[in-house]
Design an enzyme around this catalytic site. Sequence first.
Site, PDB file in Angstrom:
ATOM      1  N   ARG A 123       4.129  10.356 109.198  1.00 43.74           N
ATOM      2  CA  ARG A 123       5.029   9.481 109.957  1.00 43.74           C
ATOM      3  C   ARG A 123       6.029  10.259 110.789  1.00 43.74           C
ATOM      4  O   ARG A 123       6.480   9.805 111.843  1.00 43.74           O
ATOM      5  CB  ARG A 123       5.721   8.488 109.022  1.00 43.74           C
ATOM      6  CG  ARG A 123       4.782   7.425 108.489  1.00 43.74           C
ATOM      7  CD  ARG A 123       5.519   6.396 107.649  1.00 43.74           C
ATOM      8  NE  ARG A 123       6.113   6.968 106.458  1.00 43.74           N
ATOM      9  CZ  ARG A 123       5.470   7.160 105.312  1.00 43.74           C
ATOM     10  NH1 ARG A 123       4.210   6.814 105.192  1.00 43.74           N
ATOM     11  NH2 ARG A 123       6.082   7.689 104.275  1.00 43.74           N
ATOM     12  N   GLU A 132       9.462  12.499  96.401  1.00 43.44           N
ATOM     13  CA  GLU A 132      10.010  11.442  95.549  1.00 43.44           C
ATOM     14  C   GLU A 132       8.904  10.956  94.610  1.00 43.44           C
ATOM     15  O   GLU A 132       9.158  10.536  93.496  1.00 43.44           O
ATOM     16  CB  GLU A 132      10.533  10.292  96.429  1.00 43.44           C
ATOM     17  CG  GLU A 132      11.280   9.219  95.667  1.00 43.44           C
ATOM     18  CD  GLU A 132      11.736   8.070  96.560  1.00 43.44           C
ATOM     19  OE1 GLU A 132      11.481   8.118  97.769  1.00 43.44           O
ATOM     20  OE2 GLU A 132      12.340   7.134  96.015  1.00 43.44           O
TER      21      GLU A 132
END
Length: 174
Positions: free
Chosen positions: A60, A97
């Site tokens: 992204r 994460e």
Amino acid sequence: MDTDLKTFIRDVPDFPKPGILFKDITPLLRDSNAFAASVEALARPYADAGLVAVAAVEARGFIFAAALAARLDCGFIPLRKPNKLPSETAAVEYALEYGNDSIEVHRDAIQPGDRVALIDDVLATGGTAAAAVRLMDGLEADLIGISFLIELAGLDGRRHLQGRHVHAVLTYTE
Ligand code: AMP
């Protein structure tokens, strides 16, 4: 303008796994005004920075960095997952994460002293950005700034980017 752009970010709970509130940027990308305004906002700190390139981690980050490179009239440096780049690479490992990964860059993409900015869509834990910074530092880039469309401030990713110029277009505090 920040408030308007936030209306184009879709919260998706428990994606890609339970406990993660995923910030889905696809509605923003789908809207021509919102996408253009995002690129303008990302470009603002670099108007007179004399960047030779913007670097970004797939996937992204590429979307915004490529548009930004065209907007700023500079180059684009892809930082990629392992074994994607065909020529000689430098690599670093990092924690996400959710999960672990590593990123690579072509060694000849950066010459010592090159004025480069690092771009990504989301600053979460900061692991990805910190790894990208290590990659840039390893090749002796002059890292002018690090910019994100979205900062999840509650995760304090900035702690991994101390001493750097960090910019975020949209900040979420929870
Ligand atoms: P981190 O290394 O934790 O800062 O994670 C940053 C990278 O993971 C970014 O490139 C994002 O694309 C992705 N990411 C992490 N957390 C989220 C989230 N809550 N929503 C959307 N993307 C995320």
